[in-house]
Design a protein around this motif. Sequence first.
Motif, short mmCIF file in Angstrom:
data_model
loop_
_atom_site.label_atom_id
_atom_site.label_comp_id
_atom_site.label_asym_id
_atom_site.label_seq_id
_atom_site.Cartn_x
_atom_site.Cartn_y
_atom_site.Cartn_z
N MET A 25 0.36 8.36 -11.05
CA MET A 25 0.58 7.12 -10.30
C MET A 25 0.17 5.92 -11.13
N LYS A 26 -0.93 6.00 -11.83
CA LYS A 26 -1.38 4.91 -12.69
C LYS A 26 -0.38 4.66 -13.81
N PHE B 100 1.14 1.85 -10.61
CA PHE B 100 0.35 1.58 -9.41
C PHE B 100 -1.07 1.16 -9.81
N THR B 101 -1.68 0.34 -8.97
CA THR B 101 -3.05 -0.10 -9.21
C THR B 101 -3.93 0.40 -8.06
N GLU B 102 -5.23 0.26 -8.23
CA GLU B 102 -6.21 0.66 -7.22
C GLU B 102 -5.95 2.09 -6.73
N VAL B 103 -5.62 2.96 -7.65
CA VAL B 103 -5.32 4.36 -7.32
C VAL B 103 -6.61 5.09 -7.01
N ASP B 104 -6.61 5.80 -5.89
CA ASP B 104 -7.78 6.55 -5.48
C ASP B 104 -7.30 7.76 -4.68
N ALA C 286 -3.13 11.31 -9.49
CA ALA C 286 -3.65 9.94 -9.60
C ALA C 286 -3.29 9.34 -10.96
N ARG D 26 0.83 -1.21 0.00
CA ARG D 26 0.00 0.00 0.00
C ARG D 26 0.86 1.26 0.00
N HIS E 242 -3.92 10.33 -1.32
CA HIS E 242 -3.94 9.37 -2.42
C HIS E 242 -3.55 8.00 -1.87
N THR E 243 -4.23 6.98 -2.32
CA THR E 243 -3.86 5.61 -1.96
C THR E 243 -3.72 4.81 -3.24
N ALA E 244 -2.85 3.82 -3.17
CA ALA E 244 -2.63 2.95 -4.33
C ALA E 244 -1.98 1.67 -3.84
#
Length: 161
Positions: A125-126, A130-134, A122, A64, A146-148
Amino acid sequence: MLAIAQSHLSAHADLVVLKLLDAENMPSVATHSADAYSISLRLKICDRRLALQEALRVLKPGGRLIVLEVSNIPWFFAHRLYLLYMSVCMPVLGWLATGGDALAYKYLLQGIRDFPSAEGLAQEMKQLGFTEVDFERLSLGIVAIHTARAPGLADEESFGC
């Protein structure tokens, strides 16, 4: 900040290691060795791409990433008012608070102006993998969390196992 975090985590000292490192280059941290990586209000003052690539390198698959960083207020007029406040009032307050040195507040404003929107960060990051970027905006959008995840999260987690 690390000392405060360490004191809060003292009961878990055998599970958690906190380190102060150069975000762009962490040779002392092995590749795919970190479960989580957090950075706060630093991407605007370093090479953002290098720092995020290094975070991706050290994170375990599925690890994470949590980033607290400046952002944009999504309402144009409110964002313009905020930038005006930061360019006029903050240097004066900084000058008063430091006894005549407002340079830190000028650099802060430049970092805010030049930093991408929450959506832009975001997307960066993608693009880096990175995946599941929010993200979630806080304080009307002045900052965002931001989380990823690093790619490679085991399928079992998505099934609740």
